[in-house]
Design an enzyme around this catalytic site. Structure first.
Site, PDB file in Angstrom:
ATOM      1  N   GLY A  12      -5.511 -82.829  47.536  1.00  0.00           N
ATOM      2  CA  GLY A  12      -6.030 -81.449  47.551  1.00  0.00           C
ATOM      3  C   GLY A  12      -6.652 -81.073  46.223  1.00  0.00           C
ATOM      4  O   GLY A  12      -6.614 -79.910  45.805  1.00  0.00           O
ATOM      5  N   LEU A  14      -9.628 -80.636  45.141  1.00  0.00           N
ATOM      6  CA  LEU A  14     -10.818 -79.791  45.024  1.00  0.00           C
ATOM      7  C   LEU A  14     -10.492 -78.298  45.164  1.00  0.00           C
ATOM      8  O   LEU A  14     -11.382 -77.455  45.129  1.00  0.00           O
ATOM      9  CB  LEU A  14     -11.843 -80.177  46.091  1.00  0.00           C
ATOM     10  CG  LEU A  14     -12.419 -81.603  45.988  1.00  0.00           C
ATOM     11  CD1 LEU A  14     -13.334 -81.893  47.182  1.00  0.00           C
ATOM     12  CD2 LEU A  14     -13.181 -81.789  44.679  1.00  0.00           C
ATOM     13  N   GLY A  15      -9.225 -77.967  45.313  1.00  0.00           N
ATOM     14  CA  GLY A  15      -8.844 -76.574  45.538  1.00  0.00           C
ATOM     15  C   GLY A  15      -8.739 -75.770  44.257  1.00  0.00           C
ATOM     16  O   GLY A  15      -9.116 -76.224  43.171  1.00  0.00           O
ATOM     17  N   TYR A 137       3.585 -70.304  56.940  1.00  0.00           N
ATOM     18  CA  TYR A 137       3.331 -70.873  55.610  1.00  0.00           C
ATOM     19  C   TYR A 137       4.612 -70.860  54.773  1.00  0.00           C
ATOM     20  O   TYR A 137       4.991 -71.868  54.171  1.00  0.00           O
ATOM     21  CB  TYR A 137       2.227 -70.049  54.933  1.00  0.00           C
ATOM     22  CG  TYR A 137       1.977 -70.386  53.482  1.00  0.00           C
ATOM     23  CD1 TYR A 137       1.427 -71.603  53.105  1.00  0.00           C
ATOM     24  CD2 TYR A 137       2.292 -69.457  52.476  1.00  0.00           C
ATOM     25  CE1 TYR A 137       1.183 -71.888  51.752  1.00  0.00           C
ATOM     26  CE2 TYR A 137       2.052 -69.737  51.141  1.00  0.00           C
ATOM     27  CZ  TYR A 137       1.496 -70.951  50.784  1.00  0.00           C
ATOM     28  OH  TYR A 137       1.265 -71.241  49.460  1.00  0.00           O
ATOM     29  N   LYS A 141       7.078 -73.978  53.208  1.00  0.00           N
ATOM     30  CA  LYS A 141       7.428 -74.104  51.787  1.00  0.00           C
ATOM     31  C   LYS A 141       8.946 -74.220  51.609  1.00  0.00           C
ATOM     32  O   LYS A 141       9.421 -74.922  50.724  1.00  0.00           O
ATOM     33  CB  LYS A 141       6.876 -72.915  50.995  1.00  0.00           C
ATOM     34  CG  LYS A 141       5.358 -72.909  50.902  1.00  0.00           C
ATOM     35  CD  LYS A 141       4.868 -74.109  50.112  1.00  0.00           C
ATOM     36  CE  LYS A 141       3.379 -74.248  50.090  1.00  0.00           C
ATOM     37  NZ  LYS A 141       2.925 -75.484  49.454  1.00  0.00           N
TER      38      LYS A 141
HETATM   39  P1  NAD Z   1      -6.568 -74.513  47.992  1.00  0.00           P
HETATM   40  O1  NAD Z   1      -6.654 -74.080  49.399  1.00  0.00           O
HETATM   41  O2  NAD Z   1      -7.486 -73.915  47.002  1.00  0.00           O
HETATM   42  O3  NAD Z   1      -6.711 -76.091  47.905  1.00  0.00           O
HETATM   43  C1  NAD Z   1      -6.082 -76.953  48.814  1.00  0.00           C
HETATM   44  C2  NAD Z   1      -6.926 -78.184  48.945  1.00  0.00           C
HETATM   45  O4  NAD Z   1      -6.314 -79.018  49.944  1.00  0.00           O
HETATM   46  C3  NAD Z   1      -8.361 -77.913  49.418  1.00  0.00           C
HETATM   47  O5  NAD Z   1      -9.293 -78.478  48.516  1.00  0.00           O
HETATM   48  C4  NAD Z   1      -8.444 -78.576  50.799  1.00  0.00           C
HETATM   49  O6  NAD Z   1      -9.695 -79.177  51.055  1.00  0.00           O
HETATM   50  C5  NAD Z   1      -7.345 -79.613  50.689  1.00  0.00           C
HETATM   51  N1  NAD Z   1      -6.819 -80.021  51.999  1.00  0.00           N
HETATM   52  C6  NAD Z   1      -6.601 -79.250  53.088  1.00  0.00           C
HETATM   53  N2  NAD Z   1      -6.144 -80.017  54.104  1.00  0.00           N
HETATM   54  C7  NAD Z   1      -6.040 -81.272  53.626  1.00  0.00           C
HETATM   55  C8  NAD Z   1      -5.624 -82.500  54.181  1.00  0.00           C
HETATM   56  N3  NAD Z   1      -5.257 -82.598  55.467  1.00  0.00           N
HETATM   57  N4  NAD Z   1      -5.624 -83.608  53.414  1.00  0.00           N
HETATM   58  C9  NAD Z   1      -6.055 -83.530  52.115  1.00  0.00           C
HETATM   59  N5  NAD Z   1      -6.477 -82.403  51.535  1.00  0.00           N
HETATM   60  C10 NAD Z   1      -6.459 -81.278  52.288  1.00  0.00           C
HETATM   61  O7  NAD Z   1      -5.048 -74.315  47.529  1.00  0.00           O
HETATM   62  P2  NAD Z   1      -4.471 -74.176  46.056  1.00  0.00           P
HETATM   63  O8  NAD Z   1      -4.471 -72.743  45.712  1.00  0.00           O
HETATM   64  O9  NAD Z   1      -5.100 -75.139  45.154  1.00  0.00           O
HETATM   65  O10 NAD Z   1      -2.950 -74.566  46.351  1.00  0.00           O
HETATM   66  C11 NAD Z   1      -2.412 -75.835  46.090  1.00  0.00           C
HETATM   67  C12 NAD Z   1      -0.921 -75.791  46.379  1.00  0.00           C
HETATM   68  O11 NAD Z   1      -0.304 -74.748  45.621  1.00  0.00           O
HETATM   69  C13 NAD Z   1      -0.575 -75.489  47.842  1.00  0.00           C
HETATM   70  O12 NAD Z   1       0.596 -76.198  48.183  1.00  0.00           O
HETATM   71  C14 NAD Z   1      -0.274 -74.017  47.837  1.00  0.00           C
HETATM   72  O13 NAD Z   1       0.595 -73.659  48.878  1.00  0.00           O
HETATM   73  C15 NAD Z   1       0.382 -73.860  46.487  1.00  0.00           C
HETATM   74  N6  NAD Z   1       0.320 -72.482  45.994  1.00  0.00           N
HETATM   75  C16 NAD Z   1      -0.861 -71.921  45.629  1.00  0.00           C
HETATM   76  C17 NAD Z   1      -0.871 -70.612  45.181  1.00  0.00           C
HETATM   77  C18 NAD Z   1      -2.138 -69.934  44.759  1.00  0.00           C
HETATM   78  O14 NAD Z   1      -2.142 -68.714  44.528  1.00  0.00           O
HETATM   79  N7  NAD Z   1      -3.251 -70.642  44.626  1.00  0.00           N
HETATM   80  C19 NAD Z   1       0.317 -69.875  45.103  1.00  0.00           C
HETATM   81  C20 NAD Z   1       1.495 -70.471  45.523  1.00  0.00           C
HETATM   82  C21 NAD Z   1       1.499 -71.786  45.949  1.00  0.00           C
HETATM   83  C1  AKB Z   2      -1.032 -67.176  49.288  1.00  0.00           C
HETATM   84  O1  AKB Z   2      -1.300 -65.974  49.123  1.00  0.00           O
HETATM   85  O2  AKB Z   2      -0.922 -67.714  50.391  1.00  0.00           O
HETATM   86  C2  AKB Z   2      -0.771 -68.002  48.057  1.00  0.00           C
HETATM   87  C3  AKB Z   2       0.700 -68.023  47.762  1.00  0.00           C
HETATM   88  C4  AKB Z   2       1.299 -66.888  47.035  1.00  0.00           C
HETATM   89  O3  AKB Z   2       1.377 -68.929  48.149  1.00  0.00           O
HETATM   90  N1  AKB Z   2      -1.528 -67.496  46.974  1.00  0.00           N
END
Ligand code: NAD
Ligand code: AKB
Length: 303
Positions: A12, A14-15, A137, A141
């Site tokens: 993941g 690119l996220g 979701y 987690k």
């Molecule tokens: P994001 O959605 O920006 O990035 C997730 C990436 O996963 C994307 O680039 C997507 O293309 C990739 N992806 C989706 N399905 C896939 C698959 N089947 N195989 C491979 N790649 C796949 O999310 P993020 O914000 O970077 O979050 C990353 C992690 O952190 C997640 O577990 C998320 O739950 C957790 N998280 C994020 C936040 C936040 O605010 N950003 C907060 C709490 C937890």
């Molecule tokens: C979302 O809003 O889903 C995320 C998170 C807090 O896990 N940013």
């Protein structure tokens, strides 16, 4: 005998988080030591769907991977629109990664979220409390945290708050408003927010989140206790109204309207703020960015 050099696989990548974590890991361990993967195609990134257990194993074996940062997931808003897919990617995908990590002796970082908490949690969420989320979701987690403690590997996680950053867009979560608002303030001078003005959630600047991730992974395994699967980490906590006010320090003409949608329900089910005493005690966590500092840095970089 010398120690095995660290070789990292990021899923993941690119996220929102991966975009910045990969950069920091490359700075720390060297460009060649970090293998970026994502289900989406992009130059310099290997295409990997975390549902493909064999390809995960092949990559770990051929690249000599020692550490995995597993970021592939669906976030809350996208996940609630497609709960089956959310379960598949967030739980089955994680199980694939854990199995491969176990087979090849890799350490694993897998993020948790403030979404593990439900409406029964105190508004200032303690580290240890009942985890009864209402969102799919959030449930995925909670399972991730249980797997971290039961999988017999070195697996660690952080309950990230809503993350605010400028290098990549937010990826379909409830807290996305706290990123979108900056872009709208600069381009339109106005934002139509999908949660109420008094909605208060735990938030964190990406710089703090990346530093927390690296610091957690640098901590000796023996120092970590029973919260290893998902440490509470606090950044700062504010209402949308307070965020608007802070942005208006720079853009006085900025206005915000409020049109709550289904994401209001998810936000209402989460705590207002986070108690991070265990992370502070076990591995020295201290946040650096408060609301005004986040706003100053976001606007400076997005301008
Ligand atoms: P994001 O959605 O920006 O990035 C997730 C990436 O996963 C994307 O680039 C997507 O293309 C990739 N992806 C989706 N399905 C896939 C698959 N089947 N195989 C491979 N790649 C796949 O999310 P993020 O914000 O970077 O979050 C990353 C992690 O952190 C997640 O577990 C998320 O739950 C957790 N998280 C994020 C936040 C936040 O605010 N950003 C907060 C709490 C937890
Ligand atoms: C979302 O809003 O889903 C995320 C998170 C807090 O896990 N940013």
């Amino acid at each position: 005998m010398g120690t095995v050099p660290t070789r990292i696989l990021v899923t993941g990548a690119l996220g929102q988080i991966g975009t910045e974590l990969v950069e920091s890991l490359q700075n720390k361990y060297g460009h060649q030591s970090v293998i970026s993967t994502d289900v989406r195609e992009s130059e310099g990134c290997i295409q990997l769907d975390v549902m493909d257990a064999k390809k995960i194993e092949d990559l770990i074996q051929t690249k000599g991977i020692t550490d995995i940062y597993h970021l592939a997931a669906l976030l809350s808003a996208t996940g609630e629109k497609n709960p089956d897919l959310c379960w598949k990617i967030n739980v089955d995908g994680l199980v694939n990664v854990i199995s491969a990590a176990k087979k090849y002796g890799c350490r694993l970082f897998s993020p948790s979220s403030i979404a593990v908490f439900g409406p029964d949690c105190p508004k200032h969420a303690p580290q240890v409390t009942g985890l009864n989320p209402t969102t799919v979701y959030g449930k995925t987690k909670v399972i991730g945290e249980h797997l971290a403690m039961s999988s017999e590997i070195d697996m660690r996680g952080l309950r990230y708050p809503g993350l605010i950053s400028w290098k990549a867009p937010a990826g379909g979560g409830t807290t996305d408003y706290a990123v979108e608002i900056f872009h709208a303030a600069l381009s339109e001078g106005h934002y139509n927010c999908f949660v109420r003005e008094d909605t208060q959630l735990p938030m964190m600047y990406m710089d703090d989140a990346i530093r927390a991730t690296l610091e957690l992974m640098d901590t000796p395994f023996d120092s970590l206790g029973t919260s290893r699967g998902g440490y509470n980490i606090a950044g700062c906590s504010f209402t949308v109204g307070e965020l608007v006010y802070s942005i208006q320090r720079h853009i006085p003409e900025f206005t915000c309207s409020f049109e709550p949608d289904v994401r209001q329900n998810y936000a209402d089910s989460w705590p207002d703020s986070i108690e991070d005493d265990v992370a502070r005690k076990e591995w020295g966590w201290i946040p650096k960015f408060d609301l005004d500092k986040i706003v100053d840095d976001m606007l400076e970089n997005l301008k």
